[in-house]
Design a protein around this motif. Structure first.
Motif, short mmCIF file in Angstrom:
data_model
loop_
_atom_site.label_atom_id
_atom_site.label_comp_id
_atom_site.label_asym_id
_atom_site.label_seq_id
_atom_site.Cartn_x
_atom_site.Cartn_y
_atom_site.Cartn_z
N LEU A 1 0.88 -1.07 -0.10
CA LEU A 1 0.07 -0.20 -0.02
C LEU A 1 0.65 1.26 0.05
O LEU A 1 0.63 2.16 -0.73
N GLN A 2 1.99 1.16 0.85
CA GLN A 2 2.82 2.65 0.86
C GLN A 2 3.63 2.64 -0.39
O GLN A 2 3.91 3.74 -0.86
N LEU A 3 3.90 1.51 -1.21
CA LEU A 3 4.42 1.59 -2.47
C LEU A 3 3.62 2.23 -3.40
O LEU A 3 3.86 3.07 -4.15
N VAL A 4 2.32 1.81 -3.44
CA VAL A 4 1.36 2.39 -4.39
C VAL A 4 1.19 3.76 -4.19
O VAL A 4 0.91 4.75 -5.16
N GLU A 5 1.21 4.37 -2.95
CA GLU A 5 1.17 5.67 -2.57
C GLU A 5 2.45 6.39 -3.12
O GLU A 5 2.34 7.60 -3.77
N GLN B 1 4.01 5.76 -5.74
CA GLN B 1 3.93 5.54 -7.21
C GLN B 1 2.95 6.32 -7.77
O GLN B 1 2.49 6.25 -9.01
N ARG B 2 2.22 6.98 -6.91
CA ARG B 2 0.76 7.54 -7.30
C ARG B 2 1.08 8.58 -8.55
O ARG B 2 0.17 8.66 -9.77
N ASP B 3 2.22 9.26 -8.75
CA ASP B 3 2.56 10.19 -10.02
C ASP B 3 2.72 9.16 -11.21
O ASP B 3 2.61 9.77 -12.34
N LEU B 4 3.15 7.99 -10.94
CA LEU B 4 3.37 7.09 -12.09
C LEU B 4 1.99 6.44 -12.69
O LEU B 4 2.24 5.67 -13.67
N LEU B 5 0.92 6.66 -11.81
CA LEU B 5 -0.31 5.86 -12.12
C LEU B 5 -1.30 6.69 -12.54
O LEU B 5 -1.50 7.79 -12.04
N ASP B 6 -2.15 6.16 -13.58
CA ASP B 6 -3.21 6.89 -13.67
C ASP B 6 -4.47 6.62 -12.69
O ASP B 6 -4.12 5.71 -11.63
N THR B 7 -5.22 7.83 -12.22
CA THR B 7 -6.04 7.78 -11.18
C THR B 7 -6.75 6.34 -10.90
O THR B 7 -6.80 6.25 -9.73
N ALA B 8 -7.41 6.04 -12.22
CA ALA B 8 -8.33 4.66 -12.05
C ALA B 8 -7.41 3.54 -11.40
O ALA B 8 -7.70 3.01 -10.65
N THR B 9 -5.84 3.43 -12.11
CA THR B 9 -5.21 2.36 -11.73
C THR B 9 -4.92 2.49 -10.15
O THR B 9 -4.84 1.74 -9.54
N HIS B 10 -4.36 3.89 -10.00
CA HIS B 10 -3.94 4.12 -8.51
C HIS B 10 -5.18 3.68 -7.51
O HIS B 10 -4.84 2.93 -6.68
N ASN B 11 -6.29 4.07 -7.85
CA ASN B 11 -7.44 3.90 -6.74
C ASN B 11 -7.64 2.31 -6.78
O ASN B 11 -8.12 1.99 -5.74
N SER B 12 -7.78 1.72 -7.80
CA SER B 12 -8.01 0.22 -7.83
C SER B 12 -7.05 -0.61 -6.88
O SER B 12 -7.31 -1.30 -6.24
N LEU B 13 -5.70 -0.15 -7.20
CA LEU B 13 -4.58 -1.06 -6.49
C LEU B 13 -4.69 -0.57 -5.00
O LEU B 13 -4.33 -1.51 -3.92
N LYS B 14 -4.95 0.55 -4.69
CA LYS B 14 -4.96 1.00 -3.23
C LYS B 14 -6.32 0.31 -2.45
O LYS B 14 -6.17 -0.07 -1.58
N ARG B 15 -7.33 0.16 -3.33
CA ARG B 15 -8.58 -0.42 -2.67
C ARG B 15 -8.30 -2.00 -2.53
O ARG B 15 -8.87 -2.62 -1.61
N GLY B 16 -7.64 -2.55 -3.41
CA GLY B 16 -6.87 -3.87 -3.53
C GLY B 16 -6.51 -4.32 -2.15
O GLY B 16 -6.75 -5.23 -1.30
N PHE B 17 -5.32 -3.56 -1.70
CA PHE B 17 -4.57 -3.62 -0.55
C PHE B 17 -5.33 -3.24 0.71
O PHE B 17 -5.41 -4.09 1.75
N GLU B 18 -6.36 -2.24 0.54
CA GLU B 18 -7.14 -2.13 1.65
C GLU B 18 -8.06 -3.06 1.89
O GLU B 18 -8.56 -3.64 3.06
N ARG B 19 -8.64 -3.69 1.04
CA ARG B 19 -9.53 -4.78 1.28
C ARG B 19 -8.45 -6.17 2.06
O ARG B 19 -9.35 -6.82 2.82
N ARG B 20 -7.51 -6.20 1.15
CA ARG B 20 -6.76 -7.34 2.00
C ARG B 20 -6.66 -6.89 3.27
O ARG B 20 -6.54 -7.90 4.37
N LEU B 21 -6.01 -5.83 3.86
CA LEU B 21 -6.00 -5.47 5.08
C LEU B 21 -7.16 -5.65 6.10
O LEU B 21 -7.21 -6.32 7.21
N SER B 22 -8.12 -5.14 5.59
CA SER B 22 -9.61 -5.14 6.29
C SER B 22 -10.07 -6.78 6.56
O SER B 22 -10.68 -6.82 7.60
N ALA B 23 -9.48 -7.64 5.67
CA ALA B 23 -10.06 -9.13 5.78
C ALA B 23 -9.16 -9.77 6.73
O ALA B 23 -9.67 -10.91 7.11
N LEU B 24 -8.16 -9.25 7.37
CA LEU B 24 -7.26 -9.97 8.19
C LEU B 24 -7.97 -10.03 9.51
O LEU B 24 -8.49 -9.13 10.08
#
Length: 404
Positions: free
Chosen positions: A375-379, A381-404
């Motif tokens: 998640l920290q890496l995705v943040e 790399q924010r400037d290297l990612l388009d908004t939709a891709t950044h948000n998708s990756l971020k939500r993916g890690f957040e879902r992983r964390l909330s499922a623990l």
């Protein structure tokens, strides 16, 4: 043509629509000072290109891309080998090179009258060096500037496109690391290229290069090209060169129009054998070996030295980790995932895989740490990612964390 080969060809084309592994094509227009003309090249990026800004890709340069059939075939093969086949092949960028005059652009200047009898009187020939300059000075630098390439270039050509690909290996070997030549016309100009190949052999610099050639004898053109291709096969079987890998393969009962369907996947798989884990090491999936990771690292160190490419790729090592996990070897899979993170600390997917495998092994604290790093890496790399891709990756890690 056998029924098995016909079904194979059909399946390759059908797989194109089964799972999209490439993004829609984009066209780049080049004002060529070598052709004194505007030239279009077609670029297809692999799916996931935007979501992994730390990854680089080999580039497959496909000749005769003005014919969409060749591009579709290469896409279909990529889809199949990366999705439906047990032989994993890492993603690649496709660059389609379109030609306007095949005889001129693919062939060197003739020294005899034979080509005029084969084509027609006053046919324009001899532009192969112009195409080489166009590729070397205009196309390849533009592709490397615009896209994340690893500077490992593969040339694929059929018929005269294959003839040119072999010509490039002789006259500009720095352009391509690997050449896949399907049904090359080495008969051209009383076997000019074959004679030159033999004459220049002792001085050719082919270290870390690969050549795959496939041909048949069915139909008029394959029959015409057959003797020269047989001579090439015999020559390479007898003459070896350190650091150069070659395979010349005769495939019966396949005519000239169908050899690309057979030859392109076989050529890519032969290339893949130089780049990925071999069957001996892969056998550990079914057999315990406490030295597996050390052997794996040694294998890839050797292949990196042979090819000049950094191996394993991020996709390859991820594939190995999941193969281990799915074979019930979760502890070994976790060790490989840790190696992946060490090799590719800028690849968010490496942290996602590491976290998932730790989670499977009921190590929630360690899994959480991996997901947080991702998640920290995705943040970062924010400037290297388009908004939709950044948000998708971020939500993916957040879902992983909330499922623990």
């Amino acid at each position: 043509m056998t029924l098995v080969k016909l079904l194979t060809a059909i399946c390759l084309l059908l797989s194109l629509s089964a799972t999209a592994q490439f993004k829609p094509a984009e066209t780049i227009r080049i004002d060529s000072k070598y052709f004194h003309d505007q030239r279009d090249i077609t670029v297809l990026l692999p799916q996931g290109y935007e979501s992994a800004p730390g990854r680089t890709y080999k580039v497959v340069y496909l000749f005769d891309a003005q014919n969409s059939t060749f591009t579709n075939t290469l896409m279909a093969v990529g889809n199949y080998l990366s999705t439906f086949s047990s032989t994993f092949i890492s993603p690649y960028i496709i660059v389609g090179i379109k030609t306007k005059n095949r005889q001129y652009e693919f062939l060197p200047e003739n020294h005899t009258q034979q080509p005029y009898r084969d084509y027609f009187p006053k046919v324009k020939l001899g532009g192969a060096d112009t195409l080489l300059a166009f590729l070397q000075k205009e196309v390849i630098p533009e592709v490397n500037k615009r896209f994340r390439t690893n500077h490992y270039n593969v040339a694929i050509g059929h018929s005269l496109g294959a003839t040119f690909a072999i010509y490039s290996l002789m006259h500009a070997p720095q352009l391509f690391n690997a050449v896949i030549a399907i049904s090359p016309n080495l008969y051209y100009d009383e076997e000019q290229l074959l004679k030159a190949w033999k004459h220049r052999w002792s001085t050719l610099s082919l270290n870390r290069k690969m050549l795959y050639v496939m041909y048949s004898q069915e139909g008029k053109l394959e029959s015409r090209f057959f003797p020269a291709n047989e001579k090439l096969r015999a020559f390479l079987a007898k003459n070896r060169k350190p650091g150069f890998h070659s395979k010349v393969e005769y495939l019966p009962d396949t005519d000239h129009g169908l050899t690309p369907l057979m030859g392109i996947p076989r050529g890519l798989m032969e290339l893949n054998r130089q780049l990925v884990i071999d069957e001996t090491v892969e056998g550990f999936y079914a057999k315990d070996d406490p030295q597996f990771l050390e052997k794996l690292k040694q294998f890839y160190a050797q292949q990196s030295e042979k090819t000049g490419l950094r191996l394993p790729t991020a996709e390859d090592i991820n594939h190995i980790a999941y193969n281990l996990a799915n074979s019930g070897k979760i502890a070994e899979a976790i060790r490989v995932a840790a190696w992946a993170v060490a090799l590719y600390p800028q690849d968010a997917n490496a942290f996602d895989t590491q976290g998932e495998l730790l989670q499977r092994d009921k190590q929630p604290t360690a899994a959480k740490a991996a997901y947080q790093q991702g998640l920290q890496l995705v943040e970062r790399q924010r400037d290297l990612l388009d908004t939709a891709t950044h948000n998708s990756l971020k939500r993916g890690f957040e879902r992983r964390l909330s499922a623990l």
